[in-house]
Design a protein around this motif. Structure first.
Motif, mmCIF file in Angstrom:
data_model
loop_
_atom_site.group_PDB
_atom_site.id
_atom_site.type_symbol
_atom_site.label_atom_id
_atom_site.label_comp_id
_atom_site.label_asym_id
_atom_site.label_seq_id
_atom_site.Cartn_x
_atom_site.Cartn_y
_atom_site.Cartn_z
ATOM 1 N N TYR A 1 97.582 43.282 43.556
ATOM 2 C CA TYR A 1 98.091 44.656 43.526
ATOM 3 C C TYR A 1 99.010 44.904 44.716
ATOM 4 C CZ TYR A 1 94.013 45.271 46.623
ATOM 5 O OH TYR A 1 93.086 45.139 47.624
ATOM 6 N N ARG B 1 94.347 51.647 36.904
ATOM 7 C CA ARG B 1 95.244 50.643 37.484
ATOM 8 C C ARG B 1 95.936 51.170 38.749
ATOM 9 N NH1 ARG B 1 96.049 46.344 34.495
ATOM 10 N NH2 ARG B 1 98.028 45.884 35.537
ATOM 11 N N VAL C 1 98.137 47.960 40.370
ATOM 12 C CA VAL C 1 97.901 46.589 39.903
ATOM 13 C C VAL C 1 99.187 46.028 39.311
ATOM 14 C CG1 VAL C 1 96.487 45.150 38.381
ATOM 15 C CG2 VAL C 1 95.513 47.191 39.444
ATOM 16 N N CYS D 1 89.551 47.274 38.792
ATOM 17 C CA CYS D 1 90.851 47.009 39.408
ATOM 18 C C CYS D 1 90.786 47.045 40.932
ATOM 19 C CB CYS D 1 91.875 48.039 38.904
ATOM 20 S SG CYS D 1 92.239 47.902 37.134
#
Length: 224
Positions: A113, A147, A137, A105
């Protein structure tokens, strides 16, 4: 007499055993009641939508250890409890596959993001300052790893000062310090005002410095 004593002692034991049995059978009942609660992630999951388009919080996927970084890869996924989705034929399914790029990520493009911003660091500095940001994200993006992750970003906030306005003031009224006053640099503005722009030399230098962006707002923000 012996049998009578045995009978009297066996009755309390059977009653105690029944109490244990009733207690143990009640325990699964309460657990079942707790499992019927709807998890918080369900609110993020559209009902009866395509499984391949569900947000990552709505599914659990197996890591594909054979994927090559930067290359497309297929991952086997399963919807979480209380989540309902369908395939291309509008048939409900639980197991499905998704296609995504093999990367973590934190390696995504900046458009994938959203990060927190800082208004305390100086953007006009040498070298340009960075700040610690927390990035998340976007929901429709799939990636490997956490994330939510930390990242060092360049200071990029703005206080609303326009570069074109500062340059125009420097060319026209720079001898009176109008450009420095506009940028919030009061000391330099007063210096230019009482020295008539450093007899014109300071004025010419400021035109060049503002034109190339070396001189910016006093609060350290970027031009708009």
């Amino acid at each position: 007499a012996g049998s009578l004593m045995t009978t009297k002692h066996s009755q309390p034991q059977s009653t105690f055993a029944k109490s244990l049995t009733s207690t143990s059978t009640n325990t699964p009942y309460f657990k079942a009641a707790e499992s019927t609660e709807i998890p918080s992630y369900v609110t993020k999951c559209p009902s009866n939508g395509l499984c391949s388009r569900l947000p990552p919080d709505c599914m659990t996927c197996n890591t594909n250890y054979s994927c090559i970084y930067g290359k497309p890869a297929t991952f086997d996924c399963k919807v979480k409890p209380h989540v309902h989705c369908v395939d291309q034929n509008n048939q409900e399914q639980e197991n499905f596959t998704i296609n995504m790029t093999c990367q973590f990520c934190w390696q995504l493009a900046t458009t994938d993001y959203v990060c927190t911003n800082s208004t305390n660091c100086m953007t006009v500095s040498c070298p340009r300052q960075r700040y610690n940001a927390t990035c998340t994200v976007r929901d429709h993006i799939h990636c490997l790893g956490n994330r939510v992750f930390p990242k060092m970003l360049y200071c990029n906030w703005t206080g609303g000062y326009k570069w074109s306005t500062a340059l125009a003031l420097s060319i026209t009224l720079g001898g009176f310090g109008a450009d420095r006053f506009y940028l919030g640099q009061w000391r330099e503005g007063l210096g230019k005002l009482f020295s008539f722009g450093g007899l014109g030399i300071w004025t010419l230098i400021d035109v060049l410095l503002i034109g190339v962006g070396y001189v910016g707002p006093a609060d350290g923000s970027l031009y708009i």
